[in-house]
Scaffold this active site. Structure first.
Site, short mmCIF file in Angstrom:
data_model
loop_
_atom_site.label_atom_id
_atom_site.label_comp_id
_atom_site.label_asym_id
_atom_site.label_seq_id
_atom_site.Cartn_x
_atom_site.Cartn_y
_atom_site.Cartn_z
N GLU A 1 11.69 -8.38 -4.97
CA GLU A 1 11.96 -7.27 -4.05
C GLU A 1 13.43 -7.29 -3.60
O GLU A 1 14.10 -6.25 -3.57
CB GLU A 1 11.04 -7.34 -2.83
CG GLU A 1 9.61 -6.97 -3.16
CD GLU A 1 8.66 -7.07 -1.98
OE1 GLU A 1 7.54 -6.55 -2.08
OE2 GLU A 1 9.02 -7.67 -0.95
N LYS B 1 10.39 -8.24 5.20
CA LYS B 1 9.47 -7.97 4.10
C LYS B 1 8.82 -9.28 3.66
O LYS B 1 9.19 -10.34 4.11
CB LYS B 1 10.23 -7.33 2.92
CG LYS B 1 10.65 -5.90 3.21
CD LYS B 1 11.33 -5.23 2.03
CE LYS B 1 10.61 -5.28 0.73
NZ LYS B 1 9.22 -4.73 0.76
N GLY B 2 7.83 -9.13 2.77
CA GLY B 2 7.31 -10.34 2.15
C GLY B 2 6.01 -10.86 2.70
O GLY B 2 5.69 -12.04 2.52
N LYS C 1 5.94 0.47 11.96
CA LYS C 1 6.84 -0.57 11.44
C LYS C 1 8.17 -0.65 12.20
O LYS C 1 8.95 -1.56 11.98
CB LYS C 1 7.12 -0.33 9.94
CG LYS C 1 5.87 -0.22 9.08
CD LYS C 1 5.10 -1.51 9.07
CE LYS C 1 3.87 -1.48 8.19
NZ LYS C 1 4.08 -1.42 6.78
N GLY D 1 8.16 -0.43 0.82
CA GLY D 1 7.76 -0.49 2.22
C GLY D 1 8.42 -1.68 2.91
O GLY D 1 9.25 -2.39 2.33
N ALA D 2 8.04 -1.89 4.17
CA ALA D 2 8.54 -3.04 4.93
C ALA D 2 7.53 -3.35 6.03
O ALA D 2 6.71 -2.51 6.39
CB ALA D 2 9.90 -2.71 5.53
N SER E 1 0.82 -1.21 0.00
CA SER E 1 0.00 0.00 0.00
C SER E 1 0.86 1.27 0.00
O SER E 1 0.52 2.26 -0.67
CB SER E 1 -0.95 0.00 1.20
OG SER E 1 -0.25 -0.16 2.40
N GLY F 1 3.50 -10.23 1.41
CA GLY F 1 2.87 -10.58 0.14
C GLY F 1 3.56 -11.80 -0.47
O GLY F 1 3.98 -12.70 0.25
C1 5RP Z 1 5.45 -6.84 0.33
C2 5RP Z 1 6.18 -5.98 1.30
C3 5RP Z 1 5.55 -4.66 1.65
O1 5RP Z 1 6.43 -3.65 1.33
C4 5RP Z 1 5.25 -4.66 3.13
O2 5RP Z 1 4.34 -5.73 3.40
C5 5RP Z 1 4.61 -3.34 3.58
O3 5RP Z 1 3.34 -3.19 3.02
P1 5RP Z 1 2.47 -1.92 3.29
O4 5RP Z 1 3.14 -0.76 2.63
O5 5RP Z 1 1.13 -2.26 2.62
O6 5RP Z 1 2.32 -1.73 4.77
O7 5RP Z 1 7.23 -6.29 1.79
O8 5RP Z 1 6.19 -8.00 0.09
#
Ligand code: 5RP
Length: 226
Positions: A103, A94-95, A121, A82-83, A27, A97
């Site tokens: 990445e 990360k990850g 975070k 992001g992280a 996001s 997703g």
């Molecule tokens: C996806 C990631 C994203 O950067 C992490 O989950 C952060 O997501 P968001 O910006 O929605 O909080 O690592 O693999």
């Protein structure tokens, strides 16, 4: 405007004419993609991008950004992503997703890797709020799991959202979501997981970030920098 949007817009100011820019996933990264597209349209910014996931590629293309493939380049100027967790020494988790592999490739290929996040975070150590996602080759998940258990890992294969099947990543891997004993340092854990046969990639990003931008109540700080 929420903090994710504020920090993403701030990070877009680091993009200069002619840069090759890596686009993250999630996001916060989505807000960055939107701002980059706005700057291209309204400020005539000349930029080429490379996406860390299919979903980011589709979003960037739909907004008119020029997206090229990873196999066309060996280095990129700037990667913004992001992280899920960020420690004071700029180790990342990360990850959440499905796009760890690209990445980490982009993070490593970038001359500068900026992490954009809201205050939630920041953690003292990786694994505080989330388990560690470890992508494994489907045929090797049992042997990899056993090797990870031998170094203290506890966890199992990630289910899909409907809980009627397994999560399969963009690269066809299964995901072991594991937690580890806090006595193992992140650097050690990074090394141990890297050395596990059958592991394709994992969510600990050690020594890759150049800077961390954090937004809180609408203000952005360079929280950690190298
Ligand atoms: C996806 C990631 C994203 O950067 C992490 O989950 C952060 O997501 P968001 O910006 O929605 O909080 O690592 O693999």
């Amino acid at each position: 405007m929420n903090d994710k949007q504020v920090v993403a817009i701030h990070a877009a100011n680091y993009v200069k004419n002619g840069m090759l820019v890596g686009l993250g996933t999630g996001s916060t990264a989505n807000y960055f993609i939107e701002e980059l597209a706005r700057r291209q349209l309204e400020e005539n910014l000349n930029v080429t991008t490379i996406a860390s996931s299919t979903v980011s590629m589709i979003k960037a293309q739909s907004l008119g950004l020029n997206v090229i493939a990873l196999n066309q380049v060996s280095e990129i100027d700037l990667y913004v992503d992001g992280a899920d967790e960020i420690t004071p020494d700029m180790t990342l988790l990360k990850g959440r997703g499905y796009d760890l592999v690209l990445e980490k490739l982009l993070a490593k290929a970038a001359k500068q890797f900026l992490v954009v996040a809201d205050k939630s975070k920041l953690v003292e150590r990786i694994g505080t709020n989330f388990v560690i996602p470890i992508e494994v080759m489907p045929m090797a998940w049992k042997t990899a799991k056993r090797s990870l258990e031998a170094i203290g890992g506890v966890g199992d294969l990630r289910q899909n959202v409907a809980k009627d099947g397994l999560t399969v990543t963009s690269h066809g891997s299964l995901v072991l979501d594991m937690s580890f004993d806090k006595s193992i340092s992140e650097a050690q854990l990074n090394q141990l997981i890297n050395n596990t046969p059958g592991v394709v990639e994992h969510g600990i990003f050690c020594g890759l970030a150049s800077g961390i931008l954090i937004a809180e109540n609408g203000n952005v700080t360079e929280e950690y920098w190298k």
